[in-house]
Design a protein around this motif. Sequence first.
Motif, PDB file in Angstrom:
ATOM      1  N   MET A 198       0.842  -1.205   0.000  1.00 39.82           N
ATOM      2  CA  MET A 198       0.000   0.000   0.000  1.00 39.82           C
ATOM      3  C   MET A 198       0.874   1.251   0.000  1.00 39.82           C
ATOM      4  O   MET A 198       0.553   2.249  -0.666  1.00 39.82           O
ATOM      5  N   VAL A 242      -2.884   1.608   9.537  1.00 45.55           N
ATOM      6  CA  VAL A 242      -3.955   0.631   9.312  1.00 45.55           C
ATOM      7  C   VAL A 242      -4.191  -0.122  10.612  1.00 45.55           C
ATOM      8  O   VAL A 242      -3.248  -0.663  11.207  1.00 45.55           O
ATOM      9  N   VAL A 283      -8.427   2.390   8.059  1.00 46.40           N
ATOM     10  CA  VAL A 283      -7.285   2.843   7.263  1.00 46.40           C
ATOM     11  C   VAL A 283      -7.248   4.367   7.318  1.00 46.40           C
ATOM     12  O   VAL A 283      -8.275   5.024   7.115  1.00 46.40           O
ATOM     13  N   ARG A 284      -6.059   4.939   7.610  1.00 48.75           N
ATOM     14  CA  ARG A 284      -5.951   6.403   7.754  1.00 48.75           C
ATOM     15  C   ARG A 284      -4.678   6.915   7.085  1.00 48.75           C
ATOM     16  O   ARG A 284      -3.655   6.231   7.050  1.00 48.75           O
ATOM     17  N   TRP A 285      -4.806   8.148   6.572  1.00 45.29           N
ATOM     18  CA  TRP A 285      -3.644   8.918   6.110  1.00 45.29           C
ATOM     19  C   TRP A 285      -3.512  10.077   7.078  1.00 45.29           C
ATOM     20  O   TRP A 285      -4.386  10.931   7.188  1.00 45.29           O
ATOM     21  N   ARG A 322      -8.979  -2.516   1.473  1.00 44.93           N
ATOM     22  CA  ARG A 322      -9.416  -3.277   2.637  1.00 44.93           C
ATOM     23  C   ARG A 322      -9.690  -4.733   2.293  1.00 44.93           C
ATOM     24  O   ARG A 322      -9.683  -5.615   3.144  1.00 44.93           O
ATOM     25  N   LEU A 370       0.867   6.407   6.785  1.00 45.55           N
ATOM     26  CA  LEU A 370      -0.234   5.471   6.548  1.00 45.55           C
ATOM     27  C   LEU A 370      -0.383   4.597   7.778  1.00 45.55           C
ATOM     28  O   LEU A 370       0.579   3.945   8.218  1.00 45.55           O
ATOM     29  N   PHE A 378      -8.447   3.263  -0.459  1.00 49.83           N
ATOM     30  CA  PHE A 378      -8.560   2.610   0.849  1.00 49.83           C
ATOM     31  C   PHE A 378      -9.694   1.592   0.854  1.00 49.83           C
ATOM     32  O   PHE A 378      -9.574   0.503   1.430  1.00 49.83           O
TER      33      PHE A 378
END
Length: 606
Positions: A64, A193, A104-106, A95, A191, A91
């Motif tokens: 990713m 997760v 999931v985050r930025w 998943r 990133l 995202f």
Amino acid sequence: MKRPLVIIYLVPLLLTALLGCIAFQFWQIQLRDEMHYGQAELVNRGAALMSRELGHIQQIMEYMGDELEANLLPSSFPNQEAWRLAVAKYFMRARGLSDYVSQVRWLAPNGQEQVRVNVYEHNVELVPTAELQNKANRYYFTEGMASPKHTVALTPIDLNIENGNIVRPYEVTIRASIKLQDSQQQTIGLLVVNYNLNNLFARLRSLQTADNTLEIVNSKGQWLLAARPELEWLHLYGDILSSFANMYPDGWQQIDRSRSLQPIRLKDGRPLSSMAVLVDEEVVLAPYYYFVSQTRPEVWRQELFFAMLLVIIVAAVSGILLTVFGLLIWRNISQRKQNLEHIAAEKSALEATQLKLTEANKMLISLQDELVEKGRLSSLGLMVSGVGHELNTPLGGIRLCLSSLQHLKPSIAAHVDSKTAEAYESSTNLALQNLNRASDVIEQFKRITQQKQLYSDNALFNVKDMIDDTLSPLKPVLSKRPEIHIEVVVEPELVLSSSQSVLSQVLQNLVLNALDHAFSNGQTGNIRVTAKQEEEFVIEISDDGAGIPVALLDSIWEPFVTTSRGAKHSGLGLYMVHQWVTRLLQGRIEVRSNETGTRFTIFIPT
């Protein structure tokens, strides 16, 4: 009951009990080894499953990260909202790479969430911009930002917490993060997760068997997966008493010291096996968690009960057989004993008579030796007294002559020169000094010979005179050691009622001990003898020599203890000193020693 019968019944009982205990212990060892084998298999399977899943998580994160850096950089989009929607769509597709993904985050370099996608079962939700939070103070953000480039950082396994509260039902979570960089190698985000490990923990729990558990504890000894679910995650609520480390402190110490598969024995005898699992040995030096497998208490008790029952049955049968065999042997021995009793009785009578004669002979020899010793001491006393008396007569004449010569000095000085007069006075003074010295020696001999034997009865004596008499015979020894100075600090009028001879011998032994052991050849030093009257009479012999080794301080009063065996010392000197002080003088002796010297203190009751 006759003693042989007691032995016949008791010996088989003790023998069978001993063999039973040995057999029981051997059985426990065998059972423990079997349990350890099964536990090792469980721990290896669990560790392999966990390592495989964590390795898969690392691979997903690396994939990713590469995709985001290659195709979804913010600079590639006309505005922030277009970039945010593109990242959100990616995202939602990503998943599907793992069934464990829950979020999931930025995150921007300042910790602010830029994009966040939540996964609930099979539903995916994009969090509105207004609900995005700043995570700069979260540990996983700081650890992720501090990790090297293209390195996946994994947090310890924990429960998911939202808005400061633990999510119910529990969501076992591990967070993976990787830094994102642009083409100029500038960090543009992180990133993160979240992986929900509930299914993984359920699979691990299913590996447990009827005999052995499979559990997980973190690096602080706190339960993450337990045979009793109510013990899991209690540390998050402040309960440290229910942790594995507190329930099994001895076992935890052994687990925490080892990083490989480790067989352990708990206090109740149950076997336990553990193995540390590392996320990445090159990045994280300490393990995040330990896989632990222990035999269930009820299984262990049941196995012990059956083993003990079997041992008791076998021991009872063996005891009965041994008892019967012993009774048969005793019957034969009793028959033989009756035939030998008459001969033994006559033999005993002869031996008793011989023993009486031997004891009487020993007593006569002892009395004879005592009489000889007393006669020798008496003769020595008479001889010294006679010699002293005979010497005192001519010495008295010499003293009279010297006195007359001193009175004639004024009349002689008028007829001779000053040099002759001075030589005359010097000669008479020297003769008088040597006369006094000879008189002192005779008095010392008299005092020594007046002691009937070493262990004489108590008597009142002058302490300073006793010390001087003791040190006088040592002058030849001291003359060979001129660098050693002996100082006596005693009031001239101090007297003591005790055994003078014993105390003199004690003092002599301690001074010789200091000369032999405290100072090396040529070394200067001081030996100090002091005596004073307090609640008890106290006499001290101290030196500023090398001191006694610490290892010998507890055993110096024992016989044959010495540091100079090569110098032909027997090690009996201090032993005899202790015996004389404690038994003959009814006192006590103490010693203090260090690298600056040694001090012996004798206390004599008055």
